[in-house]
Design a protein around this motif. Sequence first.
Motif, PDB file in Angstrom:
ATOM      1  N   GLY A 219      -0.323  33.917  17.226  1.00 37.05           N
ATOM      2  CA  GLY A 219      -1.131  35.060  18.105  1.00 37.05           C
ATOM      3  C   GLY A 219      -1.950  34.949  19.226  1.00 37.05           C
ATOM      4  N   LEU A 220      -2.982  35.934  19.382  1.00 32.70           N
ATOM      5  CA  LEU A 220      -3.092  35.752  20.657  1.00 32.70           C
ATOM      6  C   LEU A 220      -3.686  34.311  21.176  1.00 32.70           C
ATOM      7  CD1 LEU A 220      -4.685  39.112  21.793  1.00 32.70           C
ATOM      8  CD2 LEU A 220      -2.514  37.791  22.951  1.00 32.70           C
ATOM      9  N   THR A 221      -3.887  33.477  22.802  1.00 34.43           N
ATOM     10  CA  THR A 221      -4.189  32.563  22.305  1.00 34.43           C
ATOM     11  C   THR A 221      -5.893  32.607  22.940  1.00 34.43           C
ATOM     12  OG1 THR A 221      -3.694  32.671  25.109  1.00 34.43           O
ATOM     13  CG2 THR A 221      -2.916  31.061  23.606  1.00 34.43           C
ATOM     14  N   PRO A 222      -6.878  31.979  21.977  1.00 32.85           N
ATOM     15  CA  PRO A 222      -8.096  31.645  22.763  1.00 32.85           C
ATOM     16  C   PRO A 222      -8.724  32.024  24.238  1.00 32.85           C
ATOM     17  CG  PRO A 222      -7.958  29.600  21.428  1.00 32.85           C
ATOM     18  CD  PRO A 222      -6.664  30.302  21.845  1.00 32.85           C
ATOM     19  N   GLN A 223      -7.454  31.509  25.116  1.00 32.01           N
ATOM     20  CA  GLN A 223      -7.700  31.686  26.865  1.00 32.01           C
ATOM     21  C   GLN A 223      -7.288  33.250  26.882  1.00 32.01           C
ATOM     22  OE1 GLN A 223      -5.675  29.824  25.423  1.00 32.01           O
ATOM     23  NE2 GLN A 223      -6.446  27.234  25.773  1.00 32.01           N
ATOM     24  N   THR A 224      -6.299  34.212  26.682  1.00 31.89           N
ATOM     25  CA  THR A 224      -6.427  35.181  27.149  1.00 31.89           C
ATOM     26  C   THR A 224      -7.298  35.744  26.468  1.00 31.89           C
ATOM     27  OG1 THR A 224      -3.269  34.735  26.656  1.00 31.89           O
ATOM     28  CG2 THR A 224      -4.865  37.124  26.462  1.00 31.89           C
ATOM     29  N   GLN A 225      -7.356  35.957  25.478  1.00 29.66           N
ATOM     30  CA  GLN A 225      -8.473  36.552  24.347  1.00 29.66           C
ATOM     31  C   GLN A 225     -10.025  36.765  25.341  1.00 29.66           C
ATOM     32  OE1 GLN A 225      -9.352  35.872  19.881  1.00 29.66           O
ATOM     33  NE2 GLN A 225      -7.513  35.296  19.717  1.00 29.66           N
ATOM     34  N   ALA A 226     -10.458  35.318  25.785  1.00 30.20           N
ATOM     35  CA  ALA A 226     -11.419  35.177  26.527  1.00 30.20           C
ATOM     36  C   ALA A 226     -11.117  35.913  28.013  1.00 30.20           C
ATOM     37  CB  ALA A 226     -11.399  33.947  26.972  1.00 30.20           C
ATOM     38  N   VAL A 227     -10.517  37.018  28.104  1.00 24.52           N
ATOM     39  CA  VAL A 227     -10.214  37.874  29.593  1.00 24.52           C
ATOM     40  C   VAL A 227      -9.636  39.005  28.969  1.00 24.52           C
ATOM     41  CG1 VAL A 227      -9.202  35.926  30.639  1.00 24.52           C
ATOM     42  CG2 VAL A 227      -7.039  37.423  29.554  1.00 24.52           C
ATOM     43  N   CYS A 228     -10.383  39.455  27.994  1.00 25.93           N
ATOM     44  CA  CYS A 228      -9.549  40.606  27.718  1.00 25.93           C
ATOM     45  C   CYS A 228     -10.980  41.978  26.995  1.00 25.93           C
ATOM     46  CB  CYS A 228      -8.940  40.924  25.802  1.00 25.93           C
ATOM     47  SG  CYS A 228      -7.420  40.432  25.771  1.00 25.93           S
ATOM     48  N   ALA A 229     -11.028  42.781  27.903  1.00 25.17           N
ATOM     49  CA  ALA A 229     -12.167  43.801  28.106  1.00 25.17           C
ATOM     50  C   ALA A 229     -13.025  43.576  26.041  1.00 25.17           C
ATOM     51  CB  ALA A 229     -12.711  44.854  28.275  1.00 25.17           C
ATOM     52  N   ASP A 230     -11.703  43.960  25.494  1.00 24.84           N
ATOM     53  CA  ASP A 230     -12.491  44.049  24.306  1.00 24.84           C
ATOM     54  C   ASP A 230     -10.426  43.784  23.631  1.00 24.84           C
ATOM     55  OD1 ASP A 230     -14.613  45.169  23.167  1.00 24.84           O
ATOM     56  OD2 ASP A 230     -14.059  47.091  24.322  1.00 24.84           O
ATOM     57  N   VAL A 231     -10.698  43.063  22.350  1.00 22.90           N
ATOM     58  CA  VAL A 231      -9.191  42.944  20.748  1.00 22.90           C
ATOM     59  C   VAL A 231      -9.009  44.095  19.677  1.00 22.90           C
ATOM     60  CG1 VAL A 231      -7.599  41.290  19.631  1.00 22.90           C
ATOM     61  CG2 VAL A 231      -9.357  40.582  22.094  1.00 22.90           C
ATOM     62  N   LEU A 232      -7.870  44.670  19.803  1.00 25.14           N
ATOM     63  CA  LEU A 232      -7.898  45.596  18.944  1.00 25.14           C
ATOM     64  C   LEU A 232      -7.296  45.301  17.995  1.00 25.14           C
ATOM     65  CD1 LEU A 232      -7.907  48.860  21.978  1.00 25.14           C
ATOM     66  CD2 LEU A 232      -9.644  47.600  20.741  1.00 25.14           C
ATOM     67  N   HIS A 233      -7.556  45.715  17.273  1.00 28.24           N
ATOM     68  CA  HIS A 233      -6.716  45.482  15.907  1.00 28.24           C
ATOM     69  C   HIS A 233      -5.813  47.045  14.873  1.00 28.24           C
ATOM     70  CE1 HIS A 233     -10.713  45.569  13.570  1.00 28.24           C
ATOM     71  NE2 HIS A 233      -9.711  46.598  12.363  1.00 28.24           N
ATOM     72  N   ILE A 234      -5.036  46.684  14.630  1.00 27.88           N
ATOM     73  CA  ILE A 234      -4.749  47.849  14.260  1.00 27.88           C
ATOM     74  C   ILE A 234      -5.440  47.773  12.654  1.00 27.88           C
ATOM     75  CG2 ILE A 234      -2.187  49.160  13.155  1.00 27.88           C
ATOM     76  CD1 ILE A 234      -1.566  47.524  15.739  1.00 27.88           C
ATOM     77  N   THR A 235      -5.133  48.670  11.589  1.00 28.36           N
ATOM     78  CA  THR A 235      -6.128  47.976  10.353  1.00 28.36           C
ATOM     79  C   THR A 235      -4.730  48.295   9.351  1.00 28.36           C
ATOM     80  OG1 THR A 235      -8.239  49.455  11.658  1.00 28.36           O
ATOM     81  CG2 THR A 235      -7.896  49.452   8.805  1.00 28.36           C
ATOM     82  N   GLN A 236      -5.107  46.883   9.148  1.00 27.65           N
ATOM     83  CA  GLN A 236      -3.707  47.102   7.517  1.00 27.65           C
ATOM     84  C   GLN A 236      -4.456  47.568   6.361  1.00 27.65           C
ATOM     85  OE1 GLN A 236      -1.294  43.533  10.515  1.00 27.65           O
ATOM     86  NE2 GLN A 236      -2.330  43.275   8.198  1.00 27.65           N
ATOM     87  N   TYR A 237      -3.381  48.001   5.102  1.00 21.76           N
ATOM     88  CA  TYR A 237      -4.382  48.627   3.955  1.00 21.76           C
ATOM     89  C   TYR A 237      -3.173  47.492   3.127  1.00 21.76           C
ATOM     90  CZ  TYR A 237      -5.496  51.778   6.975  1.00 21.76           C
ATOM     91  OH  TYR A 237      -6.778  52.706   7.508  1.00 21.76           O
ATOM     92  N   GLY A 238      -2.205  46.281   3.004  1.00 25.24           N
ATOM     93  CA  GLY A 238      -1.747  45.884   2.223  1.00 25.24           C
ATOM     94  C   GLY A 238      -1.861  43.379   2.739  1.00 25.24           C
ATOM     95  N   SER A 239      -1.472  43.605   2.413  1.00 30.10           N
ATOM     96  CA  SER A 239      -1.510  42.330   1.325  1.00 30.10           C
ATOM     97  C   SER A 239      -1.475  41.381   2.692  1.00 30.10           C
ATOM     98  CB  SER A 239      -1.213  41.248   0.117  1.00 30.10           C
ATOM     99  OG  SER A 239       0.138  41.535   0.471  1.00 30.10           O
TER     100      SER A 239
END
Length: 214
Positions: free
Chosen positions: A164-184
């Motif tokens: 997934g997204l590396t911690p380094q990239t997460q650190a430069v993001c204004a926000d991290v957005l998830h797509i809500t999931q409903y399964g398993s």
Amino acid sequence: MTQPREVGVGPWEGPWPEDPRLDPDLLREGDRRNVEDRYRYWRHEAIVAELDTRRHEVHVAIENWEHDLNIGSVVRTANAFNVAAFHVVGRRRWNRRGAMVTDRYQHELHHPDATALATWAATGAPDGGPVTVLGIDNVPGSVPLETYDLPRHCVLVLGQEGPGLTPQTQAVCADVLHITQYGSTRSINAGAAGAIALHAWVRRHVEGQRPVRS
Ligand SMILES: C[S@@+](CC[C@H](N)C(=O)[O-])C[C@H]1O[C@@H](n2cnc3c(N)ncnc32)[C@H](O)[C@@H]1O
């Protein structure tokens, strides 16, 4: 047995057209490329030039540390949404197979790491203004894409299968957005996530796509 349907068109029939956008080789031999029918027989550069007149402000970036096959799928989707550019963060060489040549109609930028992406984004808009870096991933602290007001000038950054997204990239993001999931399942694939995120941007910013508000 039914024959598989041939994609594209055969050699040009009728009087030879004068349009400078048309490619004499394609007119002579036929055009079997993966392009919309309105671009049949057009020179490659003419198609890119036409797309350049109406590219959207949104960018897409994908991390490339492990040559993930999904990168090609993200790039193909980026073409379909006519993004300003697609960005590869990490290794310069990426697995082009899934892109089905769609990369050749786009602008490709490379950044060796997340810091370089952030540096580009600080002045990446056409007027030299900032482009907001937004991660797309379901990680602790991420917020739902569904209710997020996506800025017009943004770069949506996707991670790879597995890490997934590396911690380094997460650190430069204004926000991290998830797509809500409903399964398993823990996640959907990055190509699908990119398509959903780009569609959310289009619904927010492209005239005629905005939901009617009462
Ligand atoms: C297979 S996922 C990896 C990681 C995931 N965070 C996990 O916990 O397993 C690969 C990429 O697809 C995208 N992705 C997959 N599911 C997503 C979701 N529900 N919301 C946003 N992005 C998603 C992200 O860009 C992610 O980095």
